[in-house]
Design an enzyme around this catalytic site. Structure first.
Site, PDB file in Angstrom:
ATOM      1  N   THR A  30       0.818  -1.212   0.000  1.00 44.69           N
ATOM      2  CA  THR A  30       0.000   0.000   0.000  1.00 44.69           C
ATOM      3  C   THR A  30       0.858   1.270   0.000  1.00 44.69           C
ATOM      4  O   THR A  30       0.340   2.362  -0.232  1.00 44.69           O
ATOM      5  CB  THR A  30      -0.914   0.030   1.246  1.00 44.69           C
ATOM      6  OG1 THR A  30      -0.102   0.002   2.429  1.00 44.69           O
ATOM      7  CG2 THR A  30      -1.857  -1.164   1.246  1.00 44.69           C
ATOM      8  N   CYS A  38      -2.522   0.034  14.614  1.00 40.21           N
ATOM      9  CA  CYS A  38      -3.411   0.498  13.547  1.00 40.21           C
ATOM     10  C   CYS A  38      -4.597  -0.447  13.379  1.00 40.21           C
ATOM     11  O   CYS A  38      -4.422  -1.681  13.297  1.00 40.21           O
ATOM     12  CB  CYS A  38      -2.647   0.601  12.231  1.00 40.21           C
ATOM     13  SG  CYS A  38      -3.642   1.269  10.867  1.00 40.21           S
ATOM     14  N   ARG A  63       4.628   6.549   3.070  1.00 39.38           N
ATOM     15  CA  ARG A  63       3.958   7.721   3.614  1.00 39.38           C
ATOM     16  C   ARG A  63       3.187   7.320   4.871  1.00 39.38           C
ATOM     17  O   ARG A  63       2.863   6.143   5.084  1.00 39.38           O
ATOM     18  CB  ARG A  63       2.993   8.326   2.589  1.00 39.38           C
ATOM     19  CG  ARG A  63       1.875   7.402   2.151  1.00 39.38           C
ATOM     20  CD  ARG A  63       0.868   8.121   1.256  1.00 39.38           C
ATOM     21  NE  ARG A  63      -0.172   7.230   0.757  1.00 39.38           N
ATOM     22  CZ  ARG A  63      -1.239   6.867   1.447  1.00 39.38           C
ATOM     23  NH1 ARG A  63      -1.417   7.315   2.683  1.00 39.38           N
ATOM     24  NH2 ARG A  63      -2.140   6.058   0.919  1.00 39.38           N
ATOM     25  N   CYS A  65       0.291   6.668   7.486  1.00 35.54           N
ATOM     26  CA  CYS A  65      -1.123   6.271   7.460  1.00 35.54           C
ATOM     27  C   CYS A  65      -1.966   7.405   8.042  1.00 35.54           C
ATOM     28  O   CYS A  65      -1.689   7.884   9.144  1.00 35.54           O
ATOM     29  CB  CYS A  65      -1.306   4.992   8.274  1.00 35.54           C
ATOM     30  SG  CYS A  65      -3.022   4.486   8.487  1.00 35.54           S
ATOM     31  N   CYS A  68      -4.194   5.883  11.422  1.00 34.35           N
ATOM     32  CA  CYS A  68      -3.655   5.673  12.764  1.00 34.35           C
ATOM     33  C   CYS A  68      -2.678   6.750  13.200  1.00 34.35           C
ATOM     34  O   CYS A  68      -2.226   6.755  14.346  1.00 34.35           O
ATOM     35  CB  CYS A  68      -2.993   4.299  12.875  1.00 34.35           C
ATOM     36  SG  CYS A  68      -1.431   4.135  11.955  1.00 34.35           S
ATOM     37  N   TRP A 436      23.749  14.200  46.615  1.00 33.77           N
ATOM     38  CA  TRP A 436      22.286  14.256  46.602  1.00 33.77           C
ATOM     39  C   TRP A 436      21.806  15.285  45.571  1.00 33.77           C
ATOM     40  O   TRP A 436      20.924  14.999  44.759  1.00 33.77           O
ATOM     41  CB  TRP A 436      21.731  14.631  47.973  1.00 33.77           C
ATOM     42  CG  TRP A 436      20.220  14.682  47.984  1.00 33.77           C
ATOM     43  CD1 TRP A 436      19.364  13.661  48.258  1.00 33.77           C
ATOM     44  CD2 TRP A 436      19.400  15.820  47.648  1.00 33.77           C
ATOM     45  NE1 TRP A 436      18.055  14.085  48.122  1.00 33.77           N
ATOM     46  CE2 TRP A 436      18.044  15.398  47.753  1.00 33.77           C
ATOM     47  CE3 TRP A 436      19.671  17.135  47.278  1.00 33.77           C
ATOM     48  CZ2 TRP A 436      16.978  16.267  47.503  1.00 33.77           C
ATOM     49  CZ3 TRP A 436      18.604  17.996  47.018  1.00 33.77           C
ATOM     50  CH2 TRP A 436      17.270  17.556  47.142  1.00 33.77           C
ATOM     51  N   TYR A 440      19.718  14.447  42.224  1.00 35.00           N
ATOM     52  CA  TYR A 440      18.366  14.971  42.010  1.00 35.00           C
ATOM     53  C   TYR A 440      18.265  15.670  40.662  1.00 35.00           C
ATOM     54  O   TYR A 440      17.267  15.528  39.942  1.00 35.00           O
ATOM     55  CB  TYR A 440      18.004  15.935  43.138  1.00 35.00           C
ATOM     56  CG  TYR A 440      16.567  16.380  43.151  1.00 35.00           C
ATOM     57  CD1 TYR A 440      15.577  15.602  43.751  1.00 35.00           C
ATOM     58  CD2 TYR A 440      16.176  17.573  42.552  1.00 35.00           C
ATOM     59  CE1 TYR A 440      14.248  16.010  43.774  1.00 35.00           C
ATOM     60  CE2 TYR A 440      14.851  17.991  42.563  1.00 35.00           C
ATOM     61  CZ  TYR A 440      13.897  17.206  43.176  1.00 35.00           C
ATOM     62  OH  TYR A 440      12.570  17.606  43.177  1.00 35.00           O
ATOM     63  N   ASP A 456      18.490  10.520  50.964  1.00 33.61           N
ATOM     64  CA  ASP A 456      17.304  11.368  51.053  1.00 33.61           C
ATOM     65  C   ASP A 456      16.421  10.917  52.209  1.00 33.61           C
ATOM     66  O   ASP A 456      16.097   9.722  52.341  1.00 33.61           O
ATOM     67  CB  ASP A 456      16.523  11.290  49.740  1.00 33.61           C
ATOM     68  CG  ASP A 456      15.325  12.209  49.730  1.00 33.61           C
ATOM     69  OD1 ASP A 456      15.481  13.376  49.360  1.00 33.61           O
ATOM     70  OD2 ASP A 456      14.233  11.745  50.112  1.00 33.61           O
TER      71      ASP A 456
END
Length: 497
Positions: A30, A38, A63, A65, A68, A436, A440, A456
């Site tokens: 296709t 899809c 290309r 779809c 979807c 620490w 973080y 912590d």
């Protein structure tokens, strides 16, 4: 993640949405490519080939779809979690670096030659940096075509195309229709309503649906962000998180509302060229490209966390839209409560707002829902503040100034494409920053999935509540079983205390 044909084909045959964004299905009978979920009839095996990226499928002459919408699938979790050059490159491309700085700029940030970077990306992703950026431009253009009233020529340059001709050719190649046909088709789907009926052509809100892989524990995200929301910058009300953003071409405001199957995003931009980086930063903030099955599967196998994982599946790591902002938050939060840090940060924001830089204030017109919300102060704004504006010990103020100075001078890069180990090394070399704080910043600013903050206090309290070792050394050793998802374990321990 390694994929073989049979595994991919089974995912397509079962239309499993968990695999969307991991790979793309090319159907050569296709001439289209789809996401695994899809709803179309499953193609024959002999007509199928699988691709690691949408750009790779486009490179093969396929290309997208239109049923979807594979370009709107969640991103691959690899690009958020991997610390190697390819992962870092993909994060920077997603943030629009190629559009702003070109391939030389991208290569320079990563410390590689353009040629070598191209080879690495083609080998792993199936396309080079230009093709990957071009695929992103096509998606940005589609969003602007379908959701705004901008003229098509304006959209071409806003999306990053070098010319209207290139824009037209790319849209035809990717979607098999012209830009005007794409807009007309979307108008018909809306029952004849134009994307933006304002005759002045002014761009108002751009509304998007940000996909994610379920489950998503939205309450955990919103609770975390609400607890730390800095007045003047961000706010959580009625299940919606709102904040100001500092983007490459100007400020913006965003409202994010988690809903079943997607997060509704309302963006108000000072410059539509910032659409792609705004989307990338919102996705990063909410950790929308995560693979919750992989994370919960490993953490849930530990009897200590099994009940929490079963009770609250899909807990994410709230990340950041601005690395400098997160570094300041981490420094301010040293040895004080979350509420105390929020109060101190609010004073900093208010002081910086009294002397705004030249970009602040843009994007607050046209009926923006939260005109008071502003981007977090820039490094330059922080440096310009008097000592009295900080309201904290002199040593901590000096640390913030040191970070701001390094960022402003270009000596410290807190972008998501930064080398994580190098950033931690540079951070701890600055006065007042220890493991620490650096951890973080790596956890939230860079999105490192495997940070464990054993010292912590909240982590230790959460561990004690679960009957786990609570001294830093023993807890750190126990957490080895949670690799490579220790950052997610940190969030769960914080929620347990």
């Amino acid at each position: 993640m390694e994929w073989d044909f049979e595994r991919c084909y089974r995912a397509v045959d079962s239309r499993d949405p968990r695999f969307d964004g991991w790979f793309y299905t090319g159907v050569f009978s296709t001439g289209i490519y789809c996401r695994p979920s899809c709803p179309a009839v499953t193609p024959k095996r002999e007509n199928v080939r699988f691709f690691p990226s949408a750009a790779a499928a486009k490179r093969a002459g396929l290309r997208a779809c239109r049923r979807c919408r594979p370009d709107a699938a969640p991103g691959s979790p690899d690009w958020n979690t991997r610390a190697d050059v390819v992962g870092r490159a993909m994060r920077l491309i997603g943030d629009g670096v190629v559009d702003r700085e070109g391939v030389p700029g991208l290569a320079g940030r990563l410390g590689y030659t353009e040629r070598h970077l191209h080879r690495m990306l083609v080998a792993e992703v199936g396309a080079g940096p230009l093709a990957l950026a071009r695929a992103q431009r096509a998606q940005t253009a589609r969003i602007l075509i379908e959701t705004t009233g901008l003229g098509l020529a304006e959209i071409a340059f806003a999306a990053g195309f070098g010319s209207v001709r290139q824009f037209n050719e790319t849209i035809r190649e990717v979607y098999a229709v012209s830009p005007s046909e794409l807009r007309a088709g979307r108008t018909r789907q809306r029952g004849g309503t134009s994307p933006n009926p304002d005759p002045s052509g002014t761009v108002g809100a751009i509304n998007l649906r940000l996909a994610y892989r379920p489950p998503l524990h939205a309450d955990a995200l919103l609770e975390f962000l609400a607890l730390r929301a800095v007045p003047g910058v961000e706010k959580v009300t009625g299940g919606t998180y709102r904040r100001g953003l500092r983007l490459p071409h100007g400020p913006a405001t965003v409202a994010l509302t988690p809903l079943p199957g997607h997060v509704a995003a309302e963006l108000r931009l000072a410059d539509v060229r910032d659409l792609a980086p705004a989307v990338a930063r919102c996705r990063r903030l909410l950790d929308l490209d995560a693979d919750p099955d992989a994370v919960d599967g490993l953490l849930g196998a530990d009897p200590a966390l099994a009940e929490a994982v079963a009770k609250e599946p899909g807990v994410r790591v709230p990340r950041a839209v601005d690395g400098f902002e997160m570094a300041v938050r981490a420094i301010v939060g040293q040895q004080i409560s979350v509420a105390g840090a929020r109060t101190t940060l609010a004073r900093l924001v208010a002081a910086a707002s009294a002397t705004p830089d030249e970009e602040d204030g843009a994007g607050e017109e046209d009926g923006a829902p939260e005109p008071a919300l502003r981007p977090f102060p820039s490094a330059a704004q922080i440096l310009a503040l008097p000592d009295s504006a900080f309201g904290m010990p002199a040593s901590r103020r000096a640390t913030i100034r040191a970070v701001a100075g390094a960022v402003a001078a270009g000596d410290l890069d807190l972008d998501p494409g930064t080398d994580r180990a190098e950033l931690v090394r540079r951070l701890v070399a600055l006065p007042g920053i220890g493991p620490w704080t650096a951890g973080y910043v790596a956890l939230r600013a860079l999105g490192d999935p495997d940070v464990f903050l054993a010292t912590d206090l909240g982590v230790r309290h959460g561990a004690a509540a679960l009957g786990l070792p609570s001294t830093p050394t023993t807890l750190d050793a126990y957490a080895e079983r949670w690799r490579p998802w220790r950052s997610y374990a940190v969030i769960r321990l914080w929620r347990t205390q």
